[in-house]
Design a protein around this motif. Structure first.
Motif, short mmCIF file in Angstrom:
data_model
loop_
_atom_site.label_atom_id
_atom_site.label_comp_id
_atom_site.label_asym_id
_atom_site.label_seq_id
_atom_site.Cartn_x
_atom_site.Cartn_y
_atom_site.Cartn_z
N ILE A 141 41.70 -2.47 26.42
CA ILE A 141 40.38 -2.86 25.93
C ILE A 141 39.48 -3.25 27.11
N LYS A 142 38.25 -2.74 27.10
CA LYS A 142 37.30 -3.00 28.18
C LYS A 142 36.21 -3.98 27.74
N LEU B 189 30.04 -10.15 16.96
CA LEU B 189 30.18 -9.85 15.54
C LEU B 189 31.15 -10.82 14.87
N THR B 190 32.25 -11.11 15.55
CA THR B 190 33.25 -12.04 15.00
C THR B 190 32.65 -13.42 14.76
N ILE C 72 39.38 -13.53 22.68
CA ILE C 72 38.88 -12.91 23.91
C ILE C 72 39.91 -13.03 25.03
N PHE C 73 40.50 -14.23 25.16
CA PHE C 73 41.49 -14.45 26.21
C PHE C 73 42.78 -13.67 25.95
N LEU C 74 43.18 -13.58 24.69
CA LEU C 74 44.39 -12.80 24.37
C LEU C 74 44.17 -11.33 24.68
N LEU C 75 42.98 -10.83 24.42
CA LEU C 75 42.65 -9.45 24.81
C LEU C 75 42.73 -9.28 26.32
N ILE D 168 40.17 -9.38 18.00
CA ILE D 168 41.12 -8.40 18.54
C ILE D 168 41.00 -7.08 17.79
N PHE D 169 40.97 -7.16 16.46
CA PHE D 169 40.89 -5.94 15.63
C PHE D 169 39.57 -5.21 15.88
#
Length: 577
Positions: free
Chosen positions: A509-510, A520-521, A499-502, A557-558
């Motif tokens: 990415i929003k 989901l992850t 989440i932080f890398l995004l 991320i994916f």
């Protein structure tokens, strides 16, 4: 324990609590209570960061880990220096620029409130469990070895931590951790030199290392690409890297330590200090465990280091079977001493053939020793299937209580309890902060005073302290305590890191895509871990838990990318014909 041990133990614990309350009285605003007034220097930050991670589990379980499995566990930390560099370059400047109180404030400004709330809740779940375990770890072992009441110990440790953490907040945690790290490392160095002094006169430190090496206890590096192995060079610099990025970059119990820095530079220097000295510290603690192993090559050791397990089987119908096994072990230990003496003599003569023959003999004896210990566990389980047979966490405390002189026993017990208090204090401080600011304050519809939020932080810290004590009272041993804490972290950390890398690197990415991808992850990681444990319980582990950190980060991320792309395609108006 003698009177002097009690005096040293109680005096140390009382000093820590009183010192923490005295040095930090008068925190009346949120900035002072949460960020310590931004007064911390790099040395305070560095020691506080190290003390937060080095719980009692580190000093109880790590030597036992080395005693049984050798030095390979140090590979777990190989990703840490690189993680410190990334956090210093990316995380710290952003946190200071935005002047956040918690790591999750940043997520709301980048995404939205629900993403911030989700990340905060994931933190509260895993860190709340970990806080209970850091209290439970020393309690379960000390209660079994010393006969103290487990629940009373849980309450004592938790209450001592609550007193100064609630009173002084972040500054109280930081200033007490400096004292605790001094006590901890002093005790460990003294113990190390006592172990060496207890070895036979002709066994130098250099020869002791060769003895350990003959039993494969010094195999530090494993370059195999075996995902079944928990600790390899590759899992350390990949899974370990992602775990430490998550822990030091997004876990509020660590973030709060360096958010209290006087400047960006002081915070960065504190983490660099941790990156430089953490691996040597863990290496040294593992080395103590290896030296304990060498000590027991010349001295008798129990078939199982957990005294309650031994007591259980000796009071059962399987007493005779266990007693026969104990007699066999005594004979084997005499054979072990003779073999070690032959190996030592061969080393002195520098005869390669004799050294190799002696080494092979030692390995043969070690296989017999391992078989005896496995058989002992089987008999114990027959006596009572609920008895904990895994004794890694009891090895070091057994050595302390049965071999160290009066006074030093009290100091080492103070080390164990100080480590428990230092780590738990950081966790409770962070749990109270996240609950007060990320959940309570953020959802208030009316303005409140600074004093109100300071009071709220204290009450939530107290609440989490009580929850941690309750978790400690119902917890159970699982394989090895230091691994249990890291497993809990690995299940959650990869997702949060993703989440932080995004947020940092993927501006495309929003919030909606990230939120649903994270939910989901986390479900997928739970499923992966469930089946990994199911396989492991049947005798084979298909996936080392460190890989969950990498998988979690990559997955979120994916999936977020997929959600964002499909979301935009659905919103895109149809082409006119």
């Amino acid at each position: 324990m003698e009177i002097i041990d009690w005096v040293i133990l109680c005096g140390t614990l009382v000093f820590i609590v009183v010192y923490g309350v005295w040095k930090t009285k008068g925190s009346t605003n949120v900035d002072d209570y949460i960020r310590g007034g931004n007064e911390a220097k790099w040395s305070t930050i560095g020691l506080s960061v190290m003390a937060t991670q080095a719980s009692a589990i580190t000093f109880l379980s790590t030597p036992g880990q080395a005693f049984h499995d050798g030095m390979g566990f140090v590979q777990f930390y190989f990703g840490l220096p690189l993680a410190m560099i990334i956090i210093c370059m990316v995380f710290i400047p952003l946190y200071h620029k935005m002047k956040v109180y918690t790591a999750y404030e940043f997520l709301e400004s980048r995404f939205d409130l629900k993403t911030r709330t989700l990340a905060a809740i994931l933190f509260l779940i895993q860190r709340g469990l970990a806080a209970g375990i850091t209290i439970f770890a020393p309690s379960i072992i000390l209660s079994a070895v010393l006969g103290w009441d487990l629940k009373v110990l849980n309450i004592i440790i938790g209450t001592l931590v609550i007193i100064y953490t609630v009173s002084g907040g972040t500054k109280a945690v930081s200033v007490t951790q400096k004292q605790q790290m001094f006590i901890i490392m002093t005790g460990m160095f003294i113990t190390f030199f006592f172990i060496l002094s207890y070895l036979p006169e002709d066994i130098s430190f250099s020869k002791a290392l060769k003895i350990a090496g003959a039993s494969d206890k010094l195999n530090i590096l494993d370059f195999s690409f075996n995902t079944k192995s928990r600790y390899t060079f590759w899992s350390g610099i990949t899974g370990g890297l992602f775990l430490f990025l998550s822990y030091f970059g997004t876990d509020q119990s660590q973030v709060q330590r360096y958010l209290s820095g006087k400047s960006i530079r002081e915070s960065q220097l504190g983490l660099v200090f941790n990156g430089i000295f953490k691996i040597p510290m863990q290496f040294f603690i593992l080395l103590i465990g290896v030296m304990v192993f060498v000590f027991y090559q010349y001295n008798p050791s129990p078939l199982n280091f957990n005294p309650s397990a031994t007591e259980t089987v000796l009071n059962s119908e399987f007493k005779e079977d266990y007693s026969i096994l104990q007699k066999n072990q005594v004979e084997l230990e005499e054979e072990k001493r003779i073999a070690q003496n032959k190996f030592s003599a061969a080393l002195d003569l520098k005869e390669y053939t004799a050294v190799e023959e002696a080494k092979q003999h030692i390995k043969q004896i070690n296989r017999k020793d391992s078989l005896n210990r496995v058989t002992a566990k089987t008999i114990i389980k027959k006596a009572n299937k609920n008895t904990e047979t895994n004794d890694k966490d009891y090895v070091f405390i057994h050595f302390i209580l049965n071999n160290l002189p009066k006074g030093l026993i009290g100091l080492l017990l103070a080390v164990i309890l100080s480590a428990a208090m230092s780590s738990t204090a950081s966790e409770l401080n962070a749990l109270g902060t996240i609950t007060a600011l990320d959940l309570y304050k953020r959802n208030q519809t009316t303005d409140k005073t600074e004093n109100h939020y300071v009071a709220a932080s204290k009450w939530f810290t107290l609440l989490w302290g009580v929850i941690a004590i309750l978790i400690a009272c119902i917890a159970n041993l699982f394989d090895n305590l230091i691994q249990l804490v890291n497993i809990i972290g690995s299940v959650f950390y990869g997702n949060v890191l993703g989440i932080f890398l995004l947020a940092f690197f993927f501006k495309y990415i929003k919030g909606n895509a990230v939120f649903f991808a994270a939910v989901l992850t986390q479900l997928i990681i739970f499923i992966i871990y469930y089946y990994s444990i199911h396989i492991y319980s049947s005798g084979e582990e298909k996936l080392g838990y460190l890989w969950l950190n990498f998988i979690g980060a990559a997955l979120v991320i994916f999936i977020a990318f997929m959600f964002e792309i499909f979301g935009r395609l659905l919103k895109k108006p149809p082409l006119k014909t």
